[in-house]
Design a protein around this motif. Sequence first.
Motif, PDB file in Angstrom:
ATOM      1  N   TYR A 193       0.846  -1.201   0.000  1.00  0.00           N
ATOM      2  CA  TYR A 193       0.000   0.000   0.000  1.00  0.00           C
ATOM      3  C   TYR A 193       0.879   1.248   0.000  1.00  0.00           C
ATOM      4  N   ARG A 194       0.479   2.242  -0.817  1.00  0.00           N
ATOM      5  CA  ARG A 194       1.238   3.486  -0.949  1.00  0.00           C
ATOM      6  C   ARG A 194       0.289   4.676  -0.757  1.00  0.00           C
ATOM      7  N   HIS A 212      -1.185   1.220  -6.265  1.00  0.00           N
ATOM      8  CA  HIS A 212      -0.727   0.886  -4.916  1.00  0.00           C
ATOM      9  C   HIS A 212      -1.607   1.534  -3.848  1.00  0.00           C
ATOM     10  N   THR A 238      -1.902  -3.924  -4.308  1.00  0.00           N
ATOM     11  CA  THR A 238      -0.786  -4.073  -5.238  1.00  0.00           C
ATOM     12  C   THR A 238       0.500  -4.211  -4.440  1.00  0.00           C
ATOM     13  N   HIS A 294       5.838  -6.121 -10.168  1.00  0.00           N
ATOM     14  CA  HIS A 294       4.578  -5.461  -9.826  1.00  0.00           C
ATOM     15  C   HIS A 294       3.390  -6.385 -10.081  1.00  0.00           C
ATOM     16  N   THR A 352      -0.983  -7.052  -8.918  1.00  0.00           N
ATOM     17  CA  THR A 352      -2.198  -6.567  -8.275  1.00  0.00           C
ATOM     18  C   THR A 352      -3.180  -7.715  -8.099  1.00  0.00           C
TER      19      THR A 352
END
Length: 230
Positions: free
Chosen positions: A98-99, A144, A149, A212, A214
């Motif tokens: 998480y971003r 993200h 993701t 990467h 998701t």
Amino acid sequence: MRNLKCCVLFVVLSVLFSFSVAFGEKDGLPDEFCYLDNIIPDAVYDVRYYGTNNFVGERIDGYQVERVILTRDAAAALAGVQKELAPFGLGLKIFDGYRPQDAVLHFVRWAEDLKDTRMKQQYYPDVQKKNLFRDGYIAEKSGHSRGSTVDLTIIDLKTGQELDMGTGFDFFGPKSWPENMEMSVQVRSNRALLREVMVRNGFKPLKEEWWHFTLEFEPFPETYFNFHIK
């Protein structure tokens, strides 16, 4: 009677506390989120945006502790990946999950400052910084921020070494494309292994970044969060 009421109240509070712990409220997270190290404690965590080893060269806004957060659904699926790799002496190294939106905006400000190229040689040697928006490396929103993701790689559990993926995490350019046929057979095999085990556990890859993934059926496909990692 008063003692009985006190006992009943104590039991109720204990149940409520246990419920809140189970759903992450004690950590101050939204109910559907969790700290990944609570779910997969035996993974390796290299949270790049908490430190300075990233394409910006400094700690990124919103990363107040060196931990990774994911939705509970994504974390459970990722635990399946770790379990599947373990019998082969392999495991996961996690770079990011998480971003917060504040972090994404930090990236945007950095990309707009064309004079700041301190990390160019390591992360984007063949890409002009002025083209980062045009070429899609930097955007004002990131998947993200929806919480499902994850950026990661595979390591050898015995040595702790990452499998050779041809580039490092967050390398900007075609060399990071998972299906780049210019990579060696070993690199393509390692990328294929990562992709296959992630897809088998419910994740979908990104065609421009080998690291990467998701969650295919993510719980918040249209929601971008901004709570900080703390």
